[in-house]
Design a protein around this motif. Structure first.
Motif, mmCIF file in Angstrom:
data_model
loop_
_atom_site.group_PDB
_atom_site.id
_atom_site.type_symbol
_atom_site.label_atom_id
_atom_site.label_comp_id
_atom_site.label_asym_id
_atom_site.label_seq_id
_atom_site.Cartn_x
_atom_site.Cartn_y
_atom_site.Cartn_z
ATOM 1 N N TRP A 323 93.291 -33.218 91.398
ATOM 2 C CA TRP A 323 93.428 -31.844 91.900
ATOM 3 C C TRP A 323 94.891 -31.631 92.289
ATOM 4 O O TRP A 323 95.388 -32.258 93.228
ATOM 5 C CB TRP A 323 92.538 -31.636 93.118
ATOM 6 C CG TRP A 323 91.070 -31.835 92.879
ATOM 7 C CD1 TRP A 323 90.391 -33.010 92.868
ATOM 8 C CD2 TRP A 323 90.106 -30.813 92.637
ATOM 9 N NE1 TRP A 323 89.059 -32.798 92.628
ATOM 10 C CE2 TRP A 323 88.850 -31.458 92.487
ATOM 11 C CE3 TRP A 323 90.163 -29.416 92.534
ATOM 12 C CZ2 TRP A 323 87.680 -30.756 92.248
ATOM 13 C CZ3 TRP A 323 89.006 -28.711 92.301
ATOM 14 C CH2 TRP A 323 87.776 -29.380 92.156
ATOM 15 N N PHE A 324 95.579 -30.765 91.570
ATOM 16 C CA PHE A 324 96.994 -30.541 91.841
ATOM 17 C C PHE A 324 97.176 -29.569 93.001
ATOM 18 O O PHE A 324 96.460 -28.554 93.110
ATOM 19 C CB PHE A 324 97.694 -30.022 90.588
ATOM 20 C CG PHE A 324 97.778 -31.070 89.511
ATOM 21 C CD1 PHE A 324 98.701 -32.098 89.596
ATOM 22 C CD2 PHE A 324 96.917 -31.046 88.428
ATOM 23 C CE1 PHE A 324 98.770 -33.077 88.620
ATOM 24 C CE2 PHE A 324 96.978 -32.024 87.454
ATOM 25 C CZ PHE A 324 97.908 -33.041 87.548
ATOM 26 N N LYS A 325 98.158 -29.885 93.858
ATOM 27 C CA LYS A 325 98.349 -29.125 95.093
ATOM 28 C C LYS A 325 99.352 -27.982 94.943
ATOM 29 O O LYS A 325 99.236 -26.954 95.597
ATOM 30 C CB LYS A 325 98.811 -30.076 96.208
ATOM 31 C CG LYS A 325 97.782 -31.138 96.551
ATOM 32 C CD LYS A 325 98.214 -31.998 97.732
ATOM 33 C CE LYS A 325 99.321 -32.937 97.391
ATOM 34 N NZ LYS A 325 99.637 -33.868 98.513
ATOM 35 N N VAL A 329 102.808 -26.382 89.620
ATOM 36 C CA VAL A 329 102.305 -27.405 88.697
ATOM 37 C C VAL A 329 101.042 -26.922 88.010
ATOM 38 O O VAL A 329 100.951 -26.875 86.779
ATOM 39 C CB VAL A 329 102.041 -28.735 89.432
ATOM 40 C CG1 VAL A 329 101.395 -29.757 88.493
ATOM 41 C CG2 VAL A 329 103.342 -29.291 89.993
ATOM 42 N N TYR A 330 100.014 -26.523 88.792
ATOM 43 C CA TYR A 330 98.730 -26.199 88.155
ATOM 44 C C TYR A 330 98.745 -24.863 87.423
ATOM 45 O O TYR A 330 97.830 -24.557 86.663
ATOM 46 C CB TYR A 330 97.560 -26.305 89.136
ATOM 47 C CG TYR A 330 97.555 -25.381 90.331
ATOM 48 C CD1 TYR A 330 97.374 -24.002 90.196
ATOM 49 C CD2 TYR A 330 97.660 -25.900 91.624
ATOM 50 C CE1 TYR A 330 97.322 -23.183 91.301
ATOM 51 C CE2 TYR A 330 97.611 -25.075 92.731
ATOM 52 C CZ TYR A 330 97.436 -23.723 92.573
ATOM 53 O OH TYR A 330 97.375 -22.897 93.675
ATOM 54 N N ARG A 362 92.153 -24.501 79.765
ATOM 55 C CA ARG A 362 91.273 -23.690 78.906
ATOM 56 C C ARG A 362 91.777 -22.254 78.827
ATOM 57 O O ARG A 362 91.606 -21.589 77.817
ATOM 58 C CB ARG A 362 89.846 -23.706 79.449
ATOM 59 C CG ARG A 362 89.152 -25.052 79.345
ATOM 60 C CD ARG A 362 87.749 -24.963 79.869
ATOM 61 N NE ARG A 362 86.950 -24.028 79.102
ATOM 62 C CZ ARG A 362 85.767 -23.577 79.465
ATOM 63 N NH1 ARG A 362 85.244 -23.946 80.615
ATOM 64 N NH2 ARG A 362 85.091 -22.739 78.709
ATOM 65 N N LYS A 363 92.374 -21.780 79.930
ATOM 66 C CA LYS A 363 92.941 -20.434 79.958
ATOM 67 C C LYS A 363 94.434 -20.512 80.241
ATOM 68 O O LYS A 363 94.872 -21.290 81.090
ATOM 69 C CB LYS A 363 92.277 -19.589 81.053
ATOM 70 C CG LYS A 363 90.835 -19.214 80.789
ATOM 71 C CD LYS A 363 90.338 -18.296 81.906
ATOM 72 C CE LYS A 363 88.883 -17.889 81.678
ATOM 73 N NZ LYS A 363 88.387 -17.013 82.771
ATOM 74 N N ARG A 364 95.202 -19.748 79.514
ATOM 75 C CA ARG A 364 96.621 -19.667 79.793
ATOM 76 C C ARG A 364 96.824 -19.012 81.144
ATOM 77 O O ARG A 364 96.026 -18.180 81.583
ATOM 78 C CB ARG A 364 97.348 -18.862 78.709
ATOM 79 C CG ARG A 364 97.340 -19.544 77.346
ATOM 80 C CD ARG A 364 98.070 -18.685 76.328
ATOM 81 N NE ARG A 364 99.466 -18.469 76.686
ATOM 82 C CZ ARG A 364 100.454 -19.304 76.429
ATOM 83 N NH1 ARG A 364 100.201 -20.425 75.794
ATOM 84 N NH2 ARG A 364 101.687 -19.036 76.781
ATOM 85 N N TYR A 365 97.913 -19.402 81.825
ATOM 86 C CA TYR A 365 98.156 -18.858 83.152
ATOM 87 C C TYR A 365 98.337 -17.343 83.104
ATOM 88 O O TYR A 365 97.941 -16.631 84.034
ATOM 89 C CB TYR A 365 99.384 -19.522 83.769
ATOM 90 C CG TYR A 365 99.716 -18.967 85.132
ATOM 91 C CD1 TYR A 365 98.794 -19.042 86.173
ATOM 92 C CD2 TYR A 365 100.942 -18.348 85.376
ATOM 93 C CE1 TYR A 365 99.085 -18.527 87.423
ATOM 94 C CE2 TYR A 365 101.249 -17.831 86.627
ATOM 95 C CZ TYR A 365 100.314 -17.921 87.643
ATOM 96 O OH TYR A 365 100.597 -17.404 88.874
ATOM 97 N N GLU A 366 98.904 -16.850 82.018
ATOM 98 C CA GLU A 366 99.063 -15.390 81.888
ATOM 99 C C GLU A 366 97.704 -14.698 81.928
ATOM 100 O O GLU A 366 97.543 -13.635 82.530
ATOM 101 C CB GLU A 366 99.784 -15.057 80.584
ATOM 102 C CG GLU A 366 101.242 -15.501 80.552
ATOM 103 C CD GLU A 366 101.886 -15.170 79.218
ATOM 104 O OE1 GLU A 366 101.175 -14.649 78.329
ATOM 105 O OE2 GLU A 366 103.092 -15.440 79.049
#
Length: 640
Positions: A323-325, A329-330, A362-366
């Motif tokens: 789990w990235f904080k 990063v995430y 699975r989903k792009r951040y945009e």
């Protein structure tokens, strides 16, 4: 009843009606007799044989079932023989050259059945010799899974006259057999002498143990073959509950019938990274093929991995969730990671291996950001619409929309009614960043008044998202758990709301109690109470040959124990290289039907009872195939 079940019921009724109405009754029982051997070429027990083509004749049309798996030829054949059947005849064409002065046996196991009813001819073997005599001795026994005493069907059993330990790993067997559906084996055609006995799930067909992934068994002592005539009694059932007749059957009894081989796989696993999905952009999971004794080391190529995540690991460290904080990063669409973990090389030495991973969300951040913005606008419109309807605002004085704090939902494993020995746990969808335990309150309800009681709140080791509440629970008492708002804050900013739960623990009258006395176990045995689906419902270690189980839910249970020689609380496998057998496992030979309000005392568990007879047939998954045929026929009889 569902539509599928209804249609299936109609089809079954139709088939039964059709069966009952077709012609006249047959007027007699089913054919229970297997095919009868009447002759062959070369003749049975022939001497000085040079022909590699063998024909075997029977009194009726036959079929061969799973000949490739069941038919075993000794001495073992390097080239696969051709085995065919036609009408009343079986033909075997050997491809290897015949060895001089050797007794050959073609063991059909139960592969030969009659064409009409499928009655198997059990234990049939065709024997001839390339020399001046027939070796008529043999051994027999059973192969069981060492961990649960399940009969192992179809595993190879072989013998070596060379008594050196290295023979099993360097030389093919002298003679072989395969186990039947009961796990039973017979090796025939043996000459006088002493032998070592082994079982082998021979993955590559070379008749020796050269792959660590192969299941094996070895007998600790040397055996001497023998043969004598004996009688066994077979039961013929009129229906599923009524015995028709008990039939005496003569057979050849081979020496060492009490051989029980306990098969196991050595503690060897090919380690590799199976997959690393990133189902959510905040985290990803690495699945390994085998346990990790040491945690893998990860290095970020496009981010700094130091202190960048919270690790969620299972007990064996083969499933690791990161789990990235840091949002920087995430929120990256693809994380570039180097993971280094230990594997075994060809010399079985531990060496590090590094894999470069491209962990894509699975989903792009945009897309995630756009979805957030769209949700914000929808929530804002609803807020303003409600403000206008309230009548307390003009268009110029509408309040500012402030998004609510994200919610961290609390869930509980307990219900309104709990078992007395059940643990109360709460858990979350993500790791918790902070906890204020002063916001957690546990009370016992006394005459409708909540009386605060002490408790211990502890994070679970196997899953960091789970927490257990320990308290002095009492039967037939009601407890009230209240967790105030903002007691927990999640890793991604979510805050918990007020959580309330009332639970009542069952009365002691709802349970059974079991006391066991098991001689020869001392303080070394771990006894397991197994539910109907063979799952461990509870386990206890013996103390001075005794152990007890309390708060048992009513139902049917079986009992298993293993001798925990190293005291680590778990069953351990064996090692051929160290000549170490797996830890012994035993079953109580009956299924127990435990009822509420009753206390049971069992003092008749004899772990020295023959191993192959210990596990109750009701919980044995590998059922004898002949019994399956008989049961099927008996069911058919009821509709004739």
């Amino acid at each position: 009843m569902s539509i599928k079940e209804f249609i299936f019921s109609l089809s079954v009724v139709g088939m039964l009606a059709g069966c009952a109405s077709m012609g006249t009754p047959d007027g007699g029982p089913f054919d229970e007799e297997p095919p009868v051997f009447i002759g062959g070429s070369p003749a049975m027990n022939a001497l000085n044989v040079t022909d590699k083509r063998i024909t075997i004749d029977f009194n009726e049309n036959i079929r061969l079932q799973n000949a490739f798996e069941k038919v075993v030829i000794s001495p073992p054949q390097k080239e696969q023989p051709q085995i065919r059947y036609n009408g009343k005849r079986v033909t075997v064409q050997l491809e290897d050259s015949l060895i001089p002065n050797v007794t050959y046996s073609i063991d059909f196991n139960d592969a030969i059945v009659d064409n009409n009813e499928g009655n198997p001819l059990e234990g049939f073997a065709y024997v001839f010799s390339t020399g001046e005599k027939i070796d008529t001795l043999g051994i027999s026994g059973t192969v069981l899974n060492a961990q649960d005493l399940e009969p192992i069907k179809g595993i190879m059993v072989g013998v070596h006259s060379l008594l050196d330990d290295s023979a099993f790993t360097t030389k093919p067997f002298d003679r072989v057999s395969r186990t039947d559906s009961r796990g039973r084996f017979v090796i025939k055609g043996m000459a006088p002498g002493k032998y070592r006995v082994y079982a082998l799930a021979d993955a590559n067909g070379n008749y020796l143990f050269d792959q660590k992934s192969e299941a094996i068994a070895f007998y600790d002592t040397e055996v001497s073959p023998s043969a004598s005539q004996a009688v066994r009694y077979d039961t013929i059932w009129r229906d599923v509950e009524t015995i028709d007749t008990i039939r005496a059957v003569e057979y050849t009894r081979y020496g060492s019938e009490d051989i029980a081989l306990r098969a196991f796989k050595e503690e060897f696993h090919t380690q590799y990274l199976v997959k690393y999905p990133r189902q959510e952009h905040t985290n990803f999971t690495m699945y390994f093929a085998a346990p990790n004794k040491e945690l893998p080391v990860i290095e970020g190529l496009n981010f700094d991995a130091k202190d960048a995540y919270v690790l969620q690991s299972n007990a064996t460290q083969d499933t690791l969730r990161y789990w990235f904080k840091d949002p920087q990063v995430y929120n990256m669409d693809t994380l570039q990671i180097v993971v280094t973990y230990n594997v075994l090389d060809s010399m079985l030495q531990t060496v590090p291996r590094s894999d470069t991973l491209y962990v894509a969300s699975r989903k792009r951040y945009e897309t995630v950001l756009k979805e957030r913005e769209e949700k914000f606008e929808k929530d804002k419109k609803r807020f303003l619409k409600k403000a206008r309807k309230s009548g307390g605002y003009s268009e110029d004085s509408l309040p500012e929309y402030i998004p609510p704090t994200p919610l961290l939902e609390i869930k509980s494993t307990g219900g309104s009614v709990m078992d007395f020995n059940e643990e109360l746990q709460i858990y979350f969808a993500e790791p918790v960043a902070s906890i204020d335990t002063s916001f957690i309150h546990l009370s016992q309800m006394v005459d409708t008044v909540a009386k605060p009681i002490p408790f211990v709140f502890k994070q679970n080791e196997d899953d960091i998202r789970y927490y257990t509440i320990y308290a002095e629970w009492r039967p037939e008492q009601t407890y009230y758990l209240q967790i105030d708002s903002a007691a927990f804050k999640g890793l991604y900013g979510g805050v918990s709301e007020l959580f309330e739960q009332t639970m009542t623990f069952r009365s002691l009258d709802s349970y059974a109690v079991l006391y066991l006395t098991i001689p020869h176990t001392g303080n070394d045995a771990v006894v397991q109470l197994l539910s109907a689906n063979d799952k461990v419902a509870a386990e206890q270690r013996t103390s001075n040959n005794k152990c007890s189980f309390f708060f048992i839910k009513p139902g049917k249970y079986s009992l298993r124990l293993f001798m925990d020689k190293n005291g680590n609380g778990k069953w351990d496998t064996g090692s051929y290289e160290k000549r170490m057998q797996p830890e012994e496992c035993y079953y109580y030979p009956r299924v127990l039907d435990l009822r509420a309000l009753f206390e049971y005392q069992q003092d008749d568990w004899d772990i020295n009872y023959p191993l192959e007879k210990q596990k109750p047939l009701e919980v044995t998954k590998q059922k004898p195939e002949v019994e399956k045929v008989k049961i099927s026929r008996n069911l058919m009889r009821q509709f004739k």
